[in-house]
Structures are given as C-alpha cells and as structure tokens.
Design a protein around this motif. Sequence first.
Motif, PDB file in Angstrom:
ATOM      1  N   PHE A  58      10.670   6.544  -6.003  1.00  0.00           N
ATOM      2  CA  PHE A  58       9.503   5.741  -6.367  1.00  0.00           C
ATOM      3  C   PHE A  58       8.256   6.563  -6.650  1.00  0.00           C
ATOM      4  O   PHE A  58       7.314   6.075  -7.262  1.00  0.00           O
ATOM      5  CB  PHE A  58       9.218   4.737  -5.254  1.00  0.00           C
ATOM      6  N   GLY A  59       8.230   7.806  -6.191  1.00  0.00           N
ATOM      7  CA  GLY A  59       7.061   8.640  -6.425  1.00  0.00           C
ATOM      8  C   GLY A  59       7.079   9.866  -5.542  1.00  0.00           C
ATOM      9  O   GLY A  59       7.959  10.042  -4.699  1.00  0.00           O
ATOM     10  N   TYR A 165       1.995   7.000  -3.136  1.00  0.00           N
ATOM     11  CA  TYR A 165       2.252   7.195  -4.556  1.00  0.00           C
ATOM     12  C   TYR A 165       1.917   5.897  -5.284  1.00  0.00           C
ATOM     13  O   TYR A 165       1.789   4.835  -4.675  1.00  0.00           O
ATOM     14  CB  TYR A 165       3.718   7.571  -4.805  1.00  0.00           C
ATOM     15  N   THR A 166       1.772   5.989  -6.584  1.00  0.00           N
ATOM     16  CA  THR A 166       1.585   4.820  -7.437  1.00  0.00           C
ATOM     17  C   THR A 166       2.747   4.765  -8.413  1.00  0.00           C
ATOM     18  O   THR A 166       3.021   5.737  -9.127  1.00  0.00           O
ATOM     19  CB  THR A 166       0.260   4.900  -8.215  1.00  0.00           C
ATOM     20  N   MET A 167       3.428   3.634  -8.461  1.00  0.00           N
ATOM     21  CA  MET A 167       4.610   3.485  -9.302  1.00  0.00           C
ATOM     22  C   MET A 167       4.219   3.254 -10.763  1.00  0.00           C
ATOM     23  O   MET A 167       3.047   3.006 -11.057  1.00  0.00           O
ATOM     24  CB  MET A 167       5.485   2.362  -8.748  1.00  0.00           C
ATOM     25  N   SER A 172       2.204  -0.982  -7.772  1.00  0.00           N
ATOM     26  CA  SER A 172       3.071  -0.863  -6.605  1.00  0.00           C
ATOM     27  C   SER A 172       2.907   0.509  -5.951  1.00  0.00           C
ATOM     28  O   SER A 172       2.680   1.509  -6.618  1.00  0.00           O
ATOM     29  CB  SER A 172       4.530  -1.083  -7.016  1.00  0.00           C
ATOM     30  N   GLY A 173       3.055   0.547  -4.638  1.00  0.00           N
ATOM     31  CA  GLY A 173       2.824   1.762  -3.881  1.00  0.00           C
ATOM     32  C   GLY A 173       1.512   1.658  -3.130  1.00  0.00           C
ATOM     33  O   GLY A 173       1.218   0.636  -2.507  1.00  0.00           O
ATOM     34  N   LEU A 174       0.702   2.700  -3.193  1.00  0.00           N
ATOM     35  CA  LEU A 174      -0.552   2.715  -2.440  1.00  0.00           C
ATOM     36  C   LEU A 174      -1.546   1.644  -2.891  1.00  0.00           C
ATOM     37  O   LEU A 174      -2.178   1.003  -2.047  1.00  0.00           O
ATOM     38  CB  LEU A 174      -1.190   4.103  -2.497  1.00  0.00           C
ATOM     39  N   TYR A 210      -9.453   1.476  -7.741  1.00  0.00           N
ATOM     40  CA  TYR A 210      -9.635   0.654  -8.941  1.00  0.00           C
ATOM     41  C   TYR A 210      -8.382  -0.164  -9.229  1.00  0.00           C
ATOM     42  O   TYR A 210      -8.451  -1.379  -9.484  1.00  0.00           O
ATOM     43  CB  TYR A 210      -9.969   1.537 -10.138  1.00  0.00           C
ATOM     44  N   LYS A 211      -7.222   0.483  -9.189  1.00  0.00           N
ATOM     45  CA  LYS A 211      -5.972  -0.219  -9.463  1.00  0.00           C
ATOM     46  C   LYS A 211      -5.684  -1.276  -8.400  1.00  0.00           C
ATOM     47  O   LYS A 211      -5.167  -2.359  -8.714  1.00  0.00           O
ATOM     48  CB  LYS A 211      -4.825   0.786  -9.547  1.00  0.00           C
ATOM     49  N   SER A 212      -6.012  -0.982  -7.162  1.00  0.00           N
ATOM     50  CA  SER A 212      -5.780  -1.942  -6.096  1.00  0.00           C
ATOM     51  C   SER A 212      -6.542  -3.237  -6.323  1.00  0.00           C
ATOM     52  O   SER A 212      -6.015  -4.333  -6.108  1.00  0.00           O
ATOM     53  CB  SER A 212      -6.190  -1.319  -4.753  1.00  0.00           C
TER      54      SER A 212
END
Length: 222
Positions: A58-59, A165-167, A172-174, A210-212
């Motif tokens: 996954f990362g 990690y960020t998928m 997905s991930g952190l 930002y992504k979260s």
Amino acid sequence: MTEATKDERPIIQIPRCLQIHTVTKSLISYADSLKYHSTYQLAAHACIWAPTQRASLFGELRALVMMHLRFDGTFGFPGGLIEPGEDAVIGVNREMAEEIGWDSAVHAVTWENYHSSQVDHDKKLVLHFFITKITESQYVALEKKCLSAHEYGNEVFGTIRVPLYTMPNLYSGLPAFLNNKFVGTAKQQLLLMLYHMNIMTEEEISDVMYKSQNLKLAPNRF
C-alpha cells in the motif's frame, strides 16, 4: 536532556502548517508548566516508535508509530494521569506498563525523551509528552505484549500502527486516518512527532493535511 536541563528547554518549533490556534495556544515550556503543577491535574503520555525502511502493498513504511484505541472510542497515545506527588517520568512508565505491557527495565522513558508540555485551563490539566525510539524488533515484541496488558479490554481496546503513507487515490492511508476522532491534542502531537523525528517533512505534512480535509468526500477514496 537531563532532569535538570528540561527546565531550560524552550517551546518546540512548530512547522508553518501547524501554526494554528488549536496547536499554539496550549504549548508552554516545561519551566512555565511548573506554576500549575500544584493546582492542576498532571498527565503524561508517550509516543513509541521504531524506524523502518521497506515497502508494503500500500505504500512505503517509513516508521512504526504506536497509538491505541481508547475506551471512549478515540485514538490516543499510551499514558494517563499522574498520581499526586508522582514524577511525570515515573507516572508515564507506570501507565504504559498497565496499558501496553511496557517494561521500563528494558527501555524506560526518561527525561531524555521529553518533547513538550501543554496546558488546558478549562480542564485544569497539564500534559507532558514524551517520544521514545526503540528498534523494530522491540516494537513488534511490544505489540504482542499489549494483548496481555492489565488494562487491555478496559482502558485500551486495541493497539494500532499509524499508516504513514498515502495510497494512489490520494486519500487512503494517513489522510484517511487523520479523520478519526483523537483524544485531546493527540492528532497534533502525532504530526509534530512526525516532523521533529524527521519522519515526514513540513511539505509532506502540509500535503497530507490538505488531502485529509479536502478529499474525504471524494467518490473514489476507496
């Protein structure tokens, strides 16, 4: 840092992406925290982590960082309230022994591991935070001991590794993990720890934040 020199340590550096009111308002130096020790409740928690460098499906696995699911449904770090007259270091080792089977005779938390202090005037609480680095093999052994800890199934409902990690879907991930409920300022402590232990750069942390916040409703997040 010795027990004596902890009084001289300044407030930790806060990366620009975390210079927000909810983070900065509560951080104080250890010396300044002493004025509240006689009238406020004291607590201490510790982040246990181990360096690693390998790929997963996954990362990239940069480090193993331990948190746990608490009895109240939130995520936090091992630790808890300090008993009256108890030193913070003694208290955090005691709490961790109860919650995760921590053996301070093998790798004790000391004042060398002190990271920061926070004060919550509404709750009349002073919190001291420690960061302790162990080896990957010690980390895995500790995970196994958690299941037999005295407070497992009572105060602690599960020990987890933080996905660092960020998928490919960019969420997905952190980023997804950060949208869980955290007790107190545990989420900010996690991000500060990743920064100060050089596990993630300021730019990477800013990007994850930002992504979260902006991709949590994206239709392709799974």
